[in-house]
Design an enzyme around this catalytic site. Structure first.
Site, PDB file in Angstrom:
ATOM      1  N   LYS A  39       0.183  -3.814 -15.489  1.00  0.00           N
ATOM      2  CA  LYS A  39      -0.313  -5.170 -15.241  1.00  0.00           C
ATOM      3  C   LYS A  39       0.845  -6.102 -14.909  1.00  0.00           C
ATOM      4  O   LYS A  39       0.755  -6.938 -14.027  1.00  0.00           O
ATOM      5  CB  LYS A  39      -1.059  -5.717 -16.474  1.00  0.00           C
ATOM      6  N   LYS A  98      -7.681  -4.291  -3.622  1.00  0.00           N
ATOM      7  CA  LYS A  98      -8.603  -4.052  -4.732  1.00  0.00           C
ATOM      8  C   LYS A  98      -9.101  -2.619  -4.734  1.00  0.00           C
ATOM      9  O   LYS A  98      -9.230  -1.991  -5.767  1.00  0.00           O
ATOM     10  CB  LYS A  98      -9.779  -5.028  -4.634  1.00  0.00           C
ATOM     11  N   HIS A 122      15.005   9.901 -26.240  1.00  0.00           N
ATOM     12  CA  HIS A 122      15.286  10.906 -25.211  1.00  0.00           C
ATOM     13  C   HIS A 122      15.700  10.242 -23.897  1.00  0.00           C
ATOM     14  O   HIS A 122      15.643  10.874 -22.844  1.00  0.00           O
ATOM     15  CB  HIS A 122      14.068  11.807 -25.002  1.00  0.00           C
ATOM     16  N   CYS A 159      -9.031  -3.141   3.688  1.00  0.00           N
ATOM     17  CA  CYS A 159      -9.652  -3.912   4.764  1.00  0.00           C
ATOM     18  C   CYS A 159     -11.058  -4.363   4.391  1.00  0.00           C
ATOM     19  O   CYS A 159     -11.808  -3.625   3.752  1.00  0.00           O
ATOM     20  CB  CYS A 159      -9.760  -3.065   6.027  1.00  0.00           C
ATOM     21  N   ASN A 165     -11.977   0.058   9.178  1.00  0.00           N
ATOM     22  CA  ASN A 165     -11.374   0.272   7.867  1.00  0.00           C
ATOM     23  C   ASN A 165     -11.119   1.770   7.759  1.00  0.00           C
ATOM     24  O   ASN A 165     -12.008   2.560   8.050  1.00  0.00           O
ATOM     25  CB  ASN A 165     -12.343  -0.197   6.769  1.00  0.00           C
ATOM     26  N   GLY A 166      -9.904   2.152   7.368  1.00  0.00           N
ATOM     27  CA  GLY A 166      -9.603   3.573   7.222  1.00  0.00           C
ATOM     28  C   GLY A 166      -8.422   3.970   8.093  1.00  0.00           C
ATOM     29  O   GLY A 166      -7.668   3.110   8.553  1.00  0.00           O
ATOM     30  N   TRP A 189      -5.580  -4.772   5.945  1.00  0.00           N
ATOM     31  CA  TRP A 189      -4.483  -4.378   5.052  1.00  0.00           C
ATOM     32  C   TRP A 189      -3.714  -3.335   5.825  1.00  0.00           C
ATOM     33  O   TRP A 189      -4.205  -2.228   6.062  1.00  0.00           O
ATOM     34  CB  TRP A 189      -5.071  -3.830   3.756  1.00  0.00           C
ATOM     35  N   ARG A 249     -10.238  -8.130  -1.855  1.00  0.00           N
ATOM     36  CA  ARG A 249      -9.896  -6.729  -1.596  1.00  0.00           C
ATOM     37  C   ARG A 249      -8.417  -6.565  -1.236  1.00  0.00           C
ATOM     38  O   ARG A 249      -7.889  -5.478  -1.296  1.00  0.00           O
ATOM     39  CB  ARG A 249     -10.763  -6.188  -0.447  1.00  0.00           C
ATOM     40  N   GLU A 270       2.366  -5.350 -11.370  1.00  0.00           N
ATOM     41  CA  GLU A 270       1.550  -5.708 -10.213  1.00  0.00           C
ATOM     42  C   GLU A 270       1.349  -7.206 -10.081  1.00  0.00           C
ATOM     43  O   GLU A 270       1.224  -7.718  -8.982  1.00  0.00           O
ATOM     44  CB  GLU A 270       0.216  -4.956 -10.195  1.00  0.00           C
ATOM     45  N   GLU A 279      -0.529   0.694 -19.475  1.00  0.00           N
ATOM     46  CA  GLU A 279      -1.389  -0.294 -18.827  1.00  0.00           C
ATOM     47  C   GLU A 279      -0.729  -1.682 -18.861  1.00  0.00           C
ATOM     48  O   GLU A 279      -0.777  -2.428 -17.881  1.00  0.00           O
ATOM     49  CB  GLU A 279      -2.769  -0.294 -19.515  1.00  0.00           C
TER      50      GLU A 279
END
Ligand code: F6R
Length: 625
Positions: free
Chosen positions: A498, A620, A517, A2, A101-102, A75, A27, A501, A494
């Site tokens: 990337k 973000k 394996h 948020c 926010n939260g 969000w 964000r 997402e 990584e």
């Protein structure tokens, strides 16, 4: 996560608030809303989807002019991303508007209490309860200056969980109040063109950077009152006055703009040579020794350390995995690396001689913050590697090493990651230096290697056109696998992250030694497999084993994309595509091998028509669990 904006000053609040929300778009959010105080009441507008949807509504039905307002990008957590659930939430009497926010963890009990008192809820959010409570508590608070702030303190004491709340009340047309616990909030203090003071509230400084660089940091469990006439007052939740920490933001608005690139992510990838150089700047002495003044731990503390934990989330966790190779190799201190969300709920064995390194670009990631507190409760020393100056994680740590990447706006971390790697190398080498494990000339040689990295990254960037072309050809892939070994293993993780997402393609990273394996069963005719090859100088025959892995996957039909250093001819017979990176010292290779993977993911996502800077469902800065 948020985004929060507030404004008190002579300008039209709606314009300032909308501009702030635009700057906080990075964000990540799924609805937006605003409220201004005008004509003795609250005027609000809110809309699901992008800010543009809200702006279109506002163009059709404008809000009245006002000089006090709040805005929010949400969000979704409690309740889906609908118009109704968007913030601001207004109290039943229409007098109070709140943004949040939260997560208010005891909202169910508080909601039941409000409902028992006859309040009808209009949304499924936890936030709405704060609006109703604040209106009720305000009515019970004695009139006089500071009444809204006092009501906010009373309400805050009753809330559990994480929150930044900003509120206005129709009876106080010159005041905004805000409260903060476990969630970020910064105050901007500026002067309008006519010399009148103006005040801003933001989840981060990007919200007001176009207006002022003078900021005040709000601490844990504090309430701020901004009054047009009386100015700024900060107290704790009990009402005791507190002097907020003042600082000047060292970014400018231009640094937060796209600078001619199609995406912030592309700009940030291109900025990496500079970001890496800046992270080294001022940290190397005349004789090639490291000078880390900000590491406020004494040499004795550093000598006493017998164990290191590196704790972080997502991409920052991958930086931690690479740190382990370097720190153990250089210092011979055992290192464990763990995702913060696991660490914080375990009983890790820590004591005063444990160094916990927390890595966070934003400095606000909830799980990392909680892991930090978990470590401090057990008396461990905590060193933060962080990019956002003044954020919560460095503030609560014993020591901090800032990465000087500048603002990272794209949701997917790029320069944040590369600079975290540099900071990890600095920490490892500094420990070796202080503990006398490496001679001064050995330290100076490694420092020279570090100094060459900005140029190496710049060189990689000049060779990215074939990578982009390759990316376009991979845009239709259903799955892409990434393999690596030694320090190239976290790079493979990584690369896969990337791609997931940004391009929403199934991707997995594996330690190449694990191939037989299980993962090799995934290889089908044409499956793209990206292999990050460790340096031929890496420990024992690791390089040769990875070359064998390339042969093995190719023999089963894989399309092999190989990232290898210049001069490594062993890979050529088995590679459908070779991406060359400059020769770099073994432990530092991730700084160059990661870059083509960033470019690849960005190009594939762009070709598939996705929003590279704001991928779906992502934020973000993850300031909730
Ligand atoms: C991925 C990404 C995330 C973050 C993670 C931690 O591209 O950006 O995985 O790395 O959310 O964020 P910080 O570093 O802000 O704690």
């Amino acid at each position: 996560m948020c985004g929060i904006v507030g404004y008190v000053g002579p300008q039209n609040a709606l314009d300032v608030v909308l501009e702030g929300l635009r700057r906080l778009e990075y964000r990540g959010y799924d609805s937006a809303g605003v409220a201004v105080l005008a004509g003795g009441g609250q005027a609000t507008a809110k809309k699901a989807g992008k800010l543009a949807n809200l702006e279109k509504d506002l163009a059709d039905s404008p809000l009245p002019e006002s000089t006090i307002g709040i805005g929010h990008t949400r969000w979704a957590t409690h309740g889906g991303p609908t118009d109704r659930n968007a913030h601001p939430h207004v109290s039943a009497d229409g007098r109070v508007a709140v943004i949040h926010n939260g997560i208010i963890e005891n909202f169910a009990a508080l909601r039941a209490e409000c409902e028992a008192a006859g309040v009808e809820f209009t949304s499924e959010t936890d936030t709405e309860v704060a609006a109703h409570l604040l209106a009720r508590v305000y009515d019970e608070t004695p009139p006089g200056p500071g009444r809204l702030a006092e009501a906010m303190r009373t309400v805050s004491r009753r809330l559990e969980g994480a929150f930044t709340l900003v509120a206005s009340h129709a009876d106080e047309p010159d005041t905004l109040v805000a409260s903060r616990r476990n969630s970020p909030l910064v105050v901007g203090v500026g002067e309008a063109a006519d010399g009148t003071p103006e005040y801003f509230l933001g989840s981060d400084v990007a919200a007001f950077i176009a207006h002022t660089r003078e900021a005040r940091e709000l601490g844990q469990d504090q309430v701020v009152e901004i009054d047009r006439h009386r100015g700024l007052t900060v107290t704790d939740f009990a009402g005791t006055a507190v002097e907020p920490h003042a600082y000047t933001v060292d970014w400018d608005a231009e640094a937060a703009e796209k600078g001619g690139y199609d995406w912030f992510m592309l700009k940030e990838i291109a900025e990496q040579p500079r970001a890496v150089a800046d992270t080294l700047l001022g940290r190397i002495g005349q004789g090639g020794e490291l000078v880390l003044d900000e590491v406020r731990l004494s040499d004795q503390d550093l000598r006493d350390i017998d164990k290191v934990f590196v704790v972080a989330c997502g991409t920052a966790y991958h930086a931690g995995l690479i740190a382990k190779y370097a720190i153990e190799h250089w210092t011979r201190i055992p290192v464990e690396v763990e995702v913060a969300s696991e660490f914080r709920y375990r009983d890790p064995v820590l004591d005063r001689s444990t160094l916990v390194v927390v890595i966070s670009q934003s400095g606000e990631t909830m799980d990392t913050l909680m892991a930090l507190r978990h470590a401090k409760e057990q008396k461990a020393r905590v060193l933060a590697i962080c990019n956002a100056n003044g954020s919560t994680i460095p503030r609560e740590s014993d020591a901090v090493l800032y990465t000087h990447a500048g603002p990272e706006v794209a949701v997917a971390s790029t320069k944040g990651f590369l600079t975290q790697l540099i900071a990890c190398y600095l920490v490892g080498l500094f420990l070796a230096q202080v503990r006398g494990i490496k001679y001064a000339d050995e330290v100076a040689t490694i420092v020279d290697d570090l100094r060459r990295l900005p140029e190496a990254v710049a060189e990689v960037l000049t060779r990215m056109e074939p990578v982009r072309e390759l990316g376009r050809s991979l845009a239709g892939a259903g799955t892409i696998l990434f393999l690596g070994r030694h320090v190239a293993f976290p790079v493979a993780l990584e690369g896969a992250l990337k791609l997931k997402e940004l391009a929403y393609i199934h991707a997995e990273g594996f330690a190449a030694g694990e191939l037989k394996h299980g993962p090799i069963a995934l290889i089908d005719q044409g499956t793209p497999v990206v292999v990050v090859v460790p340096s031929p100088r890496a420990r024992e025959s690791v390089h040769g084993k990875v070359v064998s892995n390339i042969q093995e996957v190719r023999a089963r039909g894989a399309r092999t994309i190989v990232i290898a250093e210049e001069g490594d001819e062993d890979v050529v017979p088995y590679a459908d595509h070779v991406i060359r990176v400059p020769r770099t010292p073994t432990l530092m290779a991730p700084v160059v091998t990661t870059v083509p993977l960033q470019v690849l993911a960005c190009e594939i996502a762009d070709t598939r028509g996705y929003d590279v800077d704001q991928p779906r469902n992502l934020a973000k800065s993850v300031t909730v669990e």
